[in-house]
Design a protein around this motif. Structure first.
Motif, PDB file in Angstrom:
ATOM      1  N   ALA A   1       0.822  -1.209   0.000  1.00  0.00           N
ATOM      2  CA  ALA A   1       0.000   0.000   0.000  1.00  0.00           C
ATOM      3  C   ALA A   1       0.853   1.256   0.000  1.00  0.00           C
ATOM      4  O   ALA A   1       0.584   2.230  -0.727  1.00  0.00           O
ATOM      5  N   ALA A   2       1.925   1.248   0.813  1.00  0.00           N
ATOM      6  CA  ALA A   2       2.789   2.426   0.884  1.00  0.00           C
ATOM      7  C   ALA A   2       3.520   2.650  -0.427  1.00  0.00           C
ATOM      8  O   ALA A   2       3.689   3.791  -0.896  1.00  0.00           O
ATOM      9  N   LEU A   3       3.994   1.557  -1.061  1.00  0.00           N
ATOM     10  CA  LEU A   3       4.684   1.698  -2.348  1.00  0.00           C
ATOM     11  C   LEU A   3       3.721   2.202  -3.427  1.00  0.00           C
ATOM     12  O   LEU A   3       4.082   3.049  -4.267  1.00  0.00           O
ATOM     13  N   ALA A   4       2.471   1.720  -3.400  1.00  0.00           N
ATOM     14  CA  ALA A   4       1.457   2.208  -4.343  1.00  0.00           C
ATOM     15  C   ALA A   4       1.198   3.700  -4.127  1.00  0.00           C
ATOM     16  O   ALA A   4       0.981   4.461  -5.087  1.00  0.00           O
ATOM     17  N   ASN A   5       1.216   4.116  -2.890  1.00  0.00           N
ATOM     18  CA  ASN A   5       1.017   5.528  -2.561  1.00  0.00           C
ATOM     19  C   ASN A   5       2.067   6.401  -3.229  1.00  0.00           C
ATOM     20  O   ASN A   5       1.758   7.429  -3.845  1.00  0.00           O
ATOM     21  N   ARG A   6       3.356   5.973  -3.143  1.00  0.00           N
ATOM     22  CA  ARG A   6       4.420   6.808  -3.686  1.00  0.00           C
ATOM     23  C   ARG A   6       4.395   6.838  -5.211  1.00  0.00           C
ATOM     24  O   ARG A   6       4.685   7.870  -5.839  1.00  0.00           O
ATOM     25  N   PHE A   7       4.043   5.695  -5.831  1.00  0.00           N
ATOM     26  CA  PHE A   7       3.922   5.690  -7.287  1.00  0.00           C
ATOM     27  C   PHE A   7       2.787   6.616  -7.733  1.00  0.00           C
ATOM     28  O   PHE A   7       2.913   7.389  -8.699  1.00  0.00           O
ATOM     29  N   ALA A   8       1.646   6.528  -7.034  1.00  0.00           N
ATOM     30  CA  ALA A   8       0.482   7.338  -7.411  1.00  0.00           C
ATOM     31  C   ALA A   8       0.746   8.816  -7.193  1.00  0.00           C
ATOM     32  O   ALA A   8       0.390   9.664  -8.032  1.00  0.00           O
ATOM     33  N   VAL A   9       1.379   9.145  -6.072  1.00  0.00           N
ATOM     34  CA  VAL A   9       1.666  10.546  -5.769  1.00  0.00           C
ATOM     35  C   VAL A   9       2.602  11.151  -6.802  1.00  0.00           C
ATOM     36  O   VAL A   9       2.538  12.344  -7.120  1.00  0.00           O
ATOM     37  N   ASN A  10       3.464  10.337  -7.387  1.00  0.00           N
ATOM     38  CA  ASN A  10       4.415  10.826  -8.395  1.00  0.00           C
ATOM     39  C   ASN A  10       3.893  10.669  -9.825  1.00  0.00           C
ATOM     40  O   ASN A  10       4.657  10.690 -10.781  1.00  0.00           O
ATOM     41  N   GLY A  11       2.564  10.473  -9.988  1.00  0.00           N
ATOM     42  CA  GLY A  11       1.946  10.531 -11.291  1.00  0.00           C
ATOM     43  C   GLY A  11       1.779   9.219 -12.011  1.00  0.00           C
ATOM     44  O   GLY A  11       1.372   9.217 -13.176  1.00  0.00           O
ATOM     45  N   ALA A  12       2.058   8.104 -11.404  1.00  0.00           N
ATOM     46  CA  ALA A  12       1.915   6.816 -12.075  1.00  0.00           C
ATOM     47  C   ALA A  12       0.502   6.289 -11.904  1.00  0.00           C
ATOM     48  O   ALA A  12      -0.184   6.599 -10.927  1.00  0.00           O
ATOM     49  N   GLU A  13       0.032   5.549 -12.900  1.00  0.00           N
ATOM     50  CA  GLU A  13      -1.237   4.862 -12.771  1.00  0.00           C
ATOM     51  C   GLU A  13      -0.970   3.512 -12.095  1.00  0.00           C
ATOM     52  O   GLU A  13      -0.162   2.715 -12.588  1.00  0.00           O
ATOM     53  N   VAL A  14      -1.650   3.285 -11.006  1.00  0.00           N
ATOM     54  CA  VAL A  14      -1.346   2.127 -10.158  1.00  0.00           C
ATOM     55  C   VAL A  14      -2.555   1.221 -10.050  1.00  0.00           C
ATOM     56  O   VAL A  14      -3.683   1.700  -9.833  1.00  0.00           O
ATOM     57  N   ILE A  15      -2.332  -0.050 -10.212  1.00  0.00           N
ATOM     58  CA  ILE A  15      -3.358  -1.061  -9.962  1.00  0.00           C
ATOM     59  C   ILE A  15      -2.819  -1.991  -8.878  1.00  0.00           C
ATOM     60  O   ILE A  15      -1.744  -2.583  -9.038  1.00  0.00           O
ATOM     61  N   VAL A  16      -3.531  -2.096  -7.789  1.00  0.00           N
ATOM     62  CA  VAL A  16      -3.136  -2.958  -6.679  1.00  0.00           C
ATOM     63  C   VAL A  16      -3.941  -4.236  -6.756  1.00  0.00           C
ATOM     64  O   VAL A  16      -5.176  -4.194  -6.763  1.00  0.00           O
ATOM     65  N   VAL A  17      -3.263  -5.357  -6.833  1.00  0.00           N
ATOM     66  CA  VAL A  17      -3.903  -6.673  -6.883  1.00  0.00           C
ATOM     67  C   VAL A  17      -3.613  -7.388  -5.573  1.00  0.00           C
ATOM     68  O   VAL A  17      -2.449  -7.632  -5.225  1.00  0.00           O
ATOM     69  N   ASP A  18      -4.657  -7.714  -4.831  1.00  0.00           N
ATOM     70  CA  ASP A  18      -4.508  -8.419  -3.555  1.00  0.00           C
ATOM     71  C   ASP A  18      -4.542  -9.922  -3.821  1.00  0.00           C
ATOM     72  O   ASP A  18      -5.581 -10.491  -4.163  1.00  0.00           O
ATOM     73  N   ALA A  19      -3.360 -10.579  -3.653  1.00  0.00           N
ATOM     74  CA  ALA A  19      -3.269 -12.022  -3.901  1.00  0.00           C
ATOM     75  C   ALA A  19      -3.177 -12.823  -2.612  1.00  0.00           C
ATOM     76  O   ALA A  19      -2.856 -14.025  -2.639  1.00  0.00           O
ATOM     77  N   ASP A  20      -3.501 -12.190  -1.500  1.00  0.00           N
ATOM     78  CA  ASP A  20      -3.449 -12.886  -0.208  1.00  0.00           C
ATOM     79  C   ASP A  20      -4.781 -13.606  -0.002  1.00  0.00           C
ATOM     80  O   ASP A  20      -5.803 -12.973   0.281  1.00  0.00           O
ATOM     81  N   SER A  21      -4.783 -14.906  -0.152  1.00  0.00           N
ATOM     82  CA  SER A  21      -6.024 -15.672  -0.022  1.00  0.00           C
ATOM     83  C   SER A  21      -6.434 -15.880   1.428  1.00  0.00           C
ATOM     84  O   SER A  21      -7.612 -16.122   1.711  1.00  0.00           O
ATOM     85  N   LEU A  22      -5.491 -15.777   2.340  1.00  0.00           N
ATOM     86  CA  LEU A  22      -5.826 -16.000   3.754  1.00  0.00           C
ATOM     87  C   LEU A  22      -6.354 -14.732   4.416  1.00  0.00           C
ATOM     88  O   LEU A  22      -7.313 -14.770   5.173  1.00  0.00           O
ATOM     89  N   HIS A  23      -5.701 -13.607   4.125  1.00  0.00           N
ATOM     90  CA  HIS A  23      -6.115 -12.336   4.732  1.00  0.00           C
ATOM     91  C   HIS A  23      -6.204 -11.270   3.633  1.00  0.00           C
ATOM     92  O   HIS A  23      -5.351 -10.369   3.566  1.00  0.00           O
TER      93      HIS A  23
END
Length: 405
Positions: A359-381
């Protein structure tokens, strides 16, 4: 990955698991303190002995061999010698109890041996030391007596054999001279021819008899010397009789306590390395880099995060921003032109911060103008999946419009 015997691994293990090391030292030190017991008061009686091999003359004493002295040190410290002393004391002492208070040492570059007895009273220490010295010299004399008696028996056997040979020769000489002798009971012996000398009749028997008589005389003389004790005697002697100690010595058994501390340190070192080897946690950045096979960028700084993962997406604490900006730049360096950049965030265990890191890494990419897609692959949580199922959330961009997440 580095082996457990590498110094860097051992140092890192001690740094990480210092509590294991300290705990082992404390426990073993406590055990040593219990085992050492109370201080003891002892009295030491000392005796000095000059050790020399048996000789045929006291004038020849003084040329002791180092091998003989070393052998006598073993004799003095043997269980059989201690058992003889315990039996002579007759007060219930045992060989082990005598050996526990005995110290035998050779003076440097000399044939002087010091015998020391430590006991709980001056009289007791002197008595044991005196008995020890008496038993030692008595044993030396007994050994010589046994050797002497064995030699005497051998000499007696030689004399008996020589006497048998002499008797046989005398009988043969008598038989050879009998024809030349007048008959027994003859009245006029002068009428018979003169008797020839024995040397003329049986010269070879006379020669043999003289040789045997010489051998008999030599063996008999050797027996006489051995019987009067002028051949071999004990040359070792007491230089200083056992002393009566006046001043007591205080023993605190500190060696046991020191041994406990050293044993605890060694045990703590072994346990720390063992725990580090079986643990799933890395010890330091160097080990982490070796495990993943790539250079390590750095360690995530400690910062407060909300239980709601939305906070890491929408707002990142100032203390954490520089690190994630640096991480973003390093990731950007792997970018291929005209290709989407895929960043996988994974971990070896659950609840170690992978969701927060993503989430934090996505934040920095988005804040610096990148289009970000976060995919949650955690099946347990699947925390991010559950978060976006409830609300339509997006990460603000610098232009103010929302970017899809």
């Amino acid at each position: 990955m580095g082996g457990p015997l590498e110094l860097s691994f051992v140092v890192s293990a001690l740094r990480r698991y210092w509590w294991v090391f300290v705990g082992s030292v404390v426990l073993c030190s406590a055990a040593g303190a219990v085992m050492r017991g109370e201080t003891q008061t002892v009295y030491e009686s000392n005796s000095l002995m000059f050790i020399s091999p048996p000789s045929d003359s006291l004038a020849n004493a003084g040329g002791s061999s180092d091998r003989y002295v070393a052998g006598q040190l073993l004799v003095l410290g043997s269980e059989s010698s201690a058992a003889a002393v315990a039996e002579a004391l007759g007060d219930g002492s045992t060989a082990q109890s005598i050996l526990s208070v005995l110290t035998v040492a050779q003076a440097t570059s000399s044939d002087i041996v010091q015998l020391t007895i430590s006991a709980d009273s001056p009289e007791r220490s002197q008595l044991i030391a005196k008995t020890y010295v008496e038993q030692y010299f008595g044993a030396l004399q007994s050994q010589l007596d046994v050797t002497r008696n064995t030699t005497l028996r051998g000499i007696d056997a030689q004399l008996a054999a020589l006497q048998t040979q002499l008797d046989d020769i005398d009988a043969r000489i008598s038989a050879a001279m009998e024809p030349y002798l007048p008959p027994v009971g003859a009245s006029n012996a002068s009428s018979y021819p003169p008797i020839p000398p024995i040397e003329q009749v049986v010269p070879e028997l006379v020669s043999q008899k003289q040789t045997l008589l010489g051998q008999y005389s030599n063996v008999s003389a050797a027996k006489t010397q051995l019987e009067v004790g002028s051949q071999v005697r004990v040359t070792s002697q007491v230089v200083q009789p056992p002393t009566l100690p006046i001043t007591a010595l205080v023993s605190s058994n500190r060696k046991i306590l020191v041994g406990g501390v050293l044993a605890g340190a060694f045990l703590g070192l072994v346990l720390s390395v063992f725990v580090a080897r079986v643990s799933r946690r890395v010890l330091d950045e160097e080990e982490a880099s070796e495990l993943v096979g790539v250079p390590l960028v750095g360690a995530v700084p400690s910062f407060r995060t909300s239980s709601d993962r939305r906070s890491a997406l929408e707002y990142l604490a100032p203390v954490a921003s520089p690190f994630f900006d640096h991480l973003r730049v390093r990731v950007d360096a792997l970018d291929r032109r005209h290709q989407a950049l895929v960043v996988v965030v994974t971990g070896t265990e659950t609840c170690v911060g992978t969701t927060t890191l993503a989430a934090a890494l996505a934040n920095r990419f988005a804040v610096n103008g990148a289009e970000v897609i976060v995919v949650d692959a955690d099946s347990l949580h699947p925390e991010l999946t559950e978060l976006f199922e409830r609300d339509d959330a997006s990460v603000p961009s610098p232009s103010g419009r929302s970017e899809p997440s």
